[in-house]
Design a protein around this motif. Structure first.
Motif, short mmCIF file in Angstrom:
data_model
loop_
_atom_site.label_atom_id
_atom_site.label_comp_id
_atom_site.label_asym_id
_atom_site.label_seq_id
_atom_site.Cartn_x
_atom_site.Cartn_y
_atom_site.Cartn_z
N GLY A 1 70.45 57.39 72.90
CA GLY A 1 69.83 58.44 72.10
C GLY A 1 69.49 59.68 72.88
O GLY A 1 69.35 60.76 72.31
N ILE A 2 69.34 59.57 74.19
CA ILE A 2 69.09 60.72 75.04
C ILE A 2 70.14 60.70 76.16
O ILE A 2 70.22 59.74 76.91
N LEU A 3 70.95 61.74 76.21
CA LEU A 3 72.02 61.82 77.20
C LEU A 3 71.52 62.56 78.43
O LEU A 3 70.77 63.52 78.32
N LEU A 4 71.96 62.12 79.58
CA LEU A 4 71.47 62.66 80.84
C LEU A 4 72.66 63.04 81.72
O LEU A 4 73.53 62.20 81.98
N SER A 5 72.70 64.29 82.17
CA SER A 5 73.79 64.71 83.05
C SER A 5 73.56 64.15 84.45
O SER A 5 72.45 63.79 84.82
N GLU A 6 74.64 64.11 85.24
CA GLU A 6 74.54 63.66 86.62
C GLU A 6 73.56 64.53 87.41
O GLU A 6 72.78 64.03 88.21
N ARG B 1 59.05 59.79 80.57
CA ARG B 1 58.81 59.80 79.13
C ARG B 1 59.22 61.16 78.59
O ARG B 1 58.80 62.19 79.09
N VAL B 2 60.10 61.15 77.59
CA VAL B 2 60.56 62.36 76.94
C VAL B 2 60.11 62.29 75.49
O VAL B 2 60.19 61.23 74.86
N GLY B 3 59.61 63.40 74.98
CA GLY B 3 59.16 63.43 73.60
C GLY B 3 59.02 64.84 73.10
O GLY B 3 59.46 65.80 73.74
N VAL B 4 58.40 64.97 71.95
CA VAL B 4 58.12 66.28 71.36
C VAL B 4 56.67 66.33 70.94
O VAL B 4 56.02 65.30 70.73
N ARG B 5 56.16 67.55 70.84
CA ARG B 5 54.81 67.77 70.32
C ARG B 5 54.82 69.07 69.53
O ARG B 5 55.69 69.92 69.72
N MET C 1 70.10 64.23 72.10
CA MET C 1 69.82 65.36 72.97
C MET C 1 70.44 65.17 74.35
O MET C 1 70.45 64.07 74.88
N GLN C 2 70.96 66.24 74.91
CA GLN C 2 71.51 66.27 76.26
C GLN C 2 70.48 66.92 77.17
O GLN C 2 70.04 68.03 76.91
N LEU C 3 70.08 66.22 78.22
CA LEU C 3 69.16 66.76 79.22
C LEU C 3 69.97 67.09 80.46
O LEU C 3 70.67 66.24 81.00
N THR D 1 69.70 70.38 75.20
CA THR D 1 70.67 70.70 74.15
C THR D 1 70.45 69.67 73.05
O THR D 1 70.82 68.51 73.19
N ASN D 2 69.82 70.11 71.98
CA ASN D 2 69.39 69.21 70.91
C ASN D 2 70.24 69.46 69.67
O ASN D 2 70.13 70.51 69.04
#
Length: 117
Positions: A10-15, A35-39, A85-87, A101-102
């Motif tokens: 669900g959350i993509l992570l680049s190298e 921890r990744v989230g939104v507020r 989302m891509q982080l 990138t959401n």
């Protein structure tokens, strides 16, 4: 798509982001999760939140994504807004840092740290 970017997560992570996060974690001297989230807040309505925390803080309903031994956790409510989302991370002097990138955002602010759905 690299080995750390698998479509079932669900959350993509680049190298690049993974390398930077592992470096930040090693500076802490402890085995921490991200921890990744939104507020609520930010110039577009919602803002991204990221912070290191210990594994003891992982809740039963959290989603946990493992990237080569580095764990990203997200609560189910936040995941509704950031699933897919891509982080990424950039060392650029202007506009550098973590970049989100959401695919769920229908508007984003100029700084890229907040969004609207």
């Amino acid at each position: 798509m690299t080995a750390t970017q698998t479509p079932q997560k669900g959350i993509l992570l680049s190298e690049t982001a993974l390398e930077h996060l592992q470096q930040l974690r090693s500076q802490q001297g402890r085995d921490l999760c991200l921890r990744v989230g939104v507020r609520n807040g930010g110039c577009s309505g919602m803002s991204y939140a990221m912070d290191f925390e210990t594994a003891e803080n992982i809740r039963e309903d959290d989603e946990v994504y493992n990237y080569n031994g580095f764990r990203i956790i997200c609560d189910p409510k936040s995941l509704l807004y950031i699933y897919g989302m891509q982080l990424d991370y950039s060392n650029a002097l202007i506009g550098g840092g973590f970049q989100f990138t959401n695919p769920n955002a229908n508007q984003t602010c100029g700084c890229g740290k907040s969004f609207g759905v």
